[in-house]
Write a protein that holds these residues in place. Structure first.
Motif, PDB file in Angstrom:
ATOM      1  N   GLY A   1       2.134   5.342  -7.605  1.00 13.87           N
ATOM      2  CA  GLY A   1       1.133   5.552  -8.239  1.00 13.87           C
ATOM      3  C   GLY A   1       1.112   4.760  -9.618  1.00 13.87           C
ATOM      4  N   LEU A   2       1.946   3.384  -9.263  1.00 12.75           N
ATOM      5  CA  LEU A   2       2.219   1.925  -9.593  1.00 12.75           C
ATOM      6  C   LEU A   2       1.646   1.043  -9.004  1.00 12.75           C
ATOM      7  N   PRO A   3       1.218  -0.303  -9.685  1.00 14.93           N
ATOM      8  CA  PRO A   3       0.447  -1.001  -8.638  1.00 14.93           C
ATOM      9  C   PRO A   3       1.680  -1.848  -8.573  1.00 14.93           C
ATOM     10  N   ALA A   4       1.961  -2.078  -7.017  1.00  7.71           N
ATOM     11  CA  ALA A   4       2.756  -1.920  -6.690  1.00  7.71           C
ATOM     12  C   ALA A   4       2.559  -4.034  -5.303  1.00  7.71           C
ATOM     13  N   ILE A   5       3.971  -5.246  -6.022  1.00  8.15           N
ATOM     14  CA  ILE A   5       3.324  -6.615  -5.035  1.00  8.15           C
ATOM     15  C   ILE A   5       4.480  -6.705  -4.125  1.00  8.15           C
TER      16      ILE A   5
ATOM     17  N   ARG B   1       0.980  -1.254   0.002  1.00  7.82           N
ATOM     18  CA  ARG B   1       0.063   0.115   0.124  1.00  7.82           C
ATOM     19  C   ARG B   1       0.924   1.208   0.192  1.00  7.82           C
ATOM     20  N   ALA B   2       1.942   1.369   0.638  1.00  6.16           N
ATOM     21  CA  ALA B   2       2.883   2.277   0.952  1.00  6.16           C
ATOM     22  C   ALA B   2       3.533   2.486  -0.795  1.00  6.16           C
ATOM     23  N   LEU B   3       3.683   1.429  -1.233  1.00  9.92           N
ATOM     24  CA  LEU B   3       4.984   2.483  -2.244  1.00  9.92           C
ATOM     25  C   LEU B   3       3.387   2.761  -3.689  1.00  9.92           C
TER      26      LEU B   3
ATOM     27  N   THR C   1      -3.144  -1.824  -6.357  1.00  9.18           N
ATOM     28  CA  THR C   1      -3.145  -1.417  -7.005  1.00  9.18           C
ATOM     29  C   THR C   1      -3.310   0.326  -6.463  1.00  9.18           C
ATOM     30  N   PRO C   2      -3.214   1.803  -7.818  1.00 11.35           N
ATOM     31  CA  PRO C   2      -3.105   2.524  -6.942  1.00 11.35           C
ATOM     32  C   PRO C   2      -4.838   2.553  -6.677  1.00 11.35           C
TER      33      PRO C   2
ATOM     34  N   VAL D   1      -5.700  -7.382 -13.556  1.00  7.53           N
ATOM     35  CA  VAL D   1      -4.189  -6.961 -12.939  1.00  7.53           C
ATOM     36  C   VAL D   1      -3.587  -7.471 -14.280  1.00  7.53           C
ATOM     37  N   VAL D   2      -3.121  -8.776 -14.455  1.00  8.72           N
ATOM     38  CA  VAL D   2      -2.690  -9.053 -15.421  1.00  8.72           C
ATOM     39  C   VAL D   2      -3.118  -8.267 -16.991  1.00  8.72           C
ATOM     40  N   GLN D   3      -4.247  -7.875 -17.227  1.00  6.45           N
ATOM     41  CA  GLN D   3      -4.774  -7.950 -18.605  1.00  6.45           C
ATOM     42  C   GLN D   3      -4.183  -6.337 -18.482  1.00  6.45           C
ATOM     43  N   MET D   4      -4.156  -5.375 -17.284  1.00  4.10           N
ATOM     44  CA  MET D   4      -3.718  -4.278 -16.807  1.00  4.10           C
ATOM     45  C   MET D   4      -2.145  -4.166 -17.178  1.00  4.10           C
ATOM     46  N   LEU D   5      -1.468  -5.078 -17.369  1.00  2.00           N
ATOM     47  CA  LEU D   5      -0.165  -4.853 -17.073  1.00  2.00           C
ATOM     48  C   LEU D   5       0.254  -5.443 -18.203  1.00  2.00           C
ATOM     49  N   HIS D   6      -0.272  -6.355 -19.134  1.00  2.00           N
ATOM     50  CA  HIS D   6      -0.516  -6.589 -20.863  1.00  2.00           C
ATOM     51  C   HIS D   6      -0.743  -5.567 -21.045  1.00  2.00           C
ATOM     52  N   GLY D   7      -1.871  -5.015 -21.251  1.00  4.03           N
ATOM     53  CA  GLY D   7      -2.365  -3.542 -21.475  1.00  4.03           C
ATOM     54  C   GLY D   7      -1.723  -2.719 -21.655  1.00  4.03           C
ATOM     55  N   ASP D   8      -0.716  -2.164 -20.837  1.00  2.28           N
ATOM     56  CA  ASP D   8       0.585  -1.293 -20.444  1.00  2.28           C
ATOM     57  C   ASP D   8       1.189  -1.732 -21.482  1.00  2.28           C
ATOM     58  N   VAL D   9       2.244  -3.414 -21.681  1.00  8.18           N
ATOM     59  CA  VAL D   9       3.045  -3.657 -22.377  1.00  8.18           C
ATOM     60  C   VAL D   9       2.211  -3.269 -23.909  1.00  8.18           C
ATOM     61  N   ASP D  10       0.724  -3.609 -24.299  1.00 10.33           N
ATOM     62  CA  ASP D  10       0.256  -3.281 -25.539  1.00 10.33           C
ATOM     63  C   ASP D  10       0.740  -1.634 -26.293  1.00 10.33           C
ATOM     64  N   ARG D  11       1.087  -1.182 -25.161  1.00  7.43           N
ATOM     65  CA  ARG D  11       1.562   0.010 -25.852  1.00  7.43           C
ATOM     66  C   ARG D  11       3.212   0.798 -26.270  1.00  7.43           C
TER      67      ARG D  11
END
Ligand SMILES: O=c1nc[nH]c2c1ncn2[C@H]1C[C@H](O)[C@@H](COP(=O)(O)OP(=O)(O)OP(=O)(O)O)O1
Length: 259
Positions: A68-72, A61-63, A132-133, A216-226
């Motif tokens: 403003g990024l998804p954090a693991i 949560r802190a990171l 996620t943010p 969440v995976v789709q969100m990350l893949h979506g970023d990669v898509d760009r």
């Protein structure tokens, strides 16, 4: 900051392991895309949770909030049955000095010196979360059952690896890591029934966790898509299966048991 994903840990071993597992799961994600809690200005929240999951959430949560990024994040440790689950969430500072792996391990062995082999059951426990943010939180937990050895065995790995042997294994986790490191994480993960480097800790995920993880995976893949490196799985409902790379493997990369 150009990163698109944050890993909320100060532990270099964890960063390396999580990265090695994320990379093949999210095509196009480069090391530069991933920020960690070691970067200047990253928060160091007090880990005052009372569970592995609670502490992992505090870190993620802190990171997520500061970047403003998804954090693991992961919180992990060893839990010894006869000690009522200790060191548990205090694994990293068991000897009084945070992250002093050798001192922690020596103290635990000394405390367990008089306990016979039949009563040395222990588990390596791990909670992994993604925050996620926009406030989505995915938590998964797992454990690798096993037993505490009487002396350290093996040079590889870190933390309590040399004194822990998983159920059905003949090598300590430190010895077992040797072959994995030599073969490389990616090929190692494809072995039938293979266990991931964190010791196959997570076994169960709730159905809600799996569903959210897909998003969440789709969100990350979506970023990669760009960047033009779209993964064919992106954008489709992707149910994890025992044999395919799964969304849960991304969220709980070091622990999804694939039996
Ligand atoms: O694969 C592992 N094999 C063996 N031992 C391990 C492993 N992974 C963590 N460990 C040990 C190290 C430490 O004693 C504790 C984690 O403590 P934990 O508080 O979760 O992490 P940490 O303070 O090292 O880093 P951070 O909080 O920045 O993520 O369990």
């Amino acid at each position: 900051m150009t990163a698109r994903l944050a890993i909320a840990t100060h532990n270099a071993h964890k960063v390396g392991e999580i990265w090695a597992i994320l990379a093949p799961e999210v095509p196009g994600l480069t090391r530069e895309d991933v920020a960690s809690a070691k970067e200047p200005g990253a928060p160091s929240p007090v880990e005052d949770g009372t569970s592995f999951a609670g502490n992992a959430l505090i870190k993620a949560r802190a990171l997520a909030a500061s970047t403003g990024l998804p954090a693991i994040a992961d919180d992990s440790g060893i839990a010894v049955d006869v000690m009522g689950g200790a060191p548990g969430i205090f694994s990293a500072l068991w000897s009084g000095r945070h992250g002093a792996d050798q001192e922690n391990l020596d103290l635990l062995l000394a405390q367990m010196e008089d306990i016979p082999d039949g009563h040395r059951a222990a588990a390596f426990v791990c909670a992994a979360v993604l925050v996620t943010p926009d406030g989505r939180e995915i938590v998964c937990e797992g454990r690798q059952p096993g037993r505490l050895l009487r002396a350290a065995q093996g040079e590889h790995g870190f933390g309590y690896d040399p004194i822990f042997m998983g159920e059905g294994q003949t090598l300590s986790n430190a010895e077992a890591r040797r072959g994995r490191e030599e073969r490389g994480v990616a090929s190692w993960r494809r072995l039938p029934g293979a266990r991931t480097p964190r010791g196959a800790v997570a076994r169960r995920l709730t159905s809600r966790c799996s569903r959210d993880a897909t998003n969440v995976v789709q969100m990350l893949h979506g970023d990669v898509d760009r960047t033009g490196a779209r993964d064919p799985r992106a954008g489709t409902a992707h149910e994890p299966t025992a044999n395919s790379p799964s969304s849960t493997a991304l969220i709980c990369p070091w622990g999804v048991a694939r039996s």
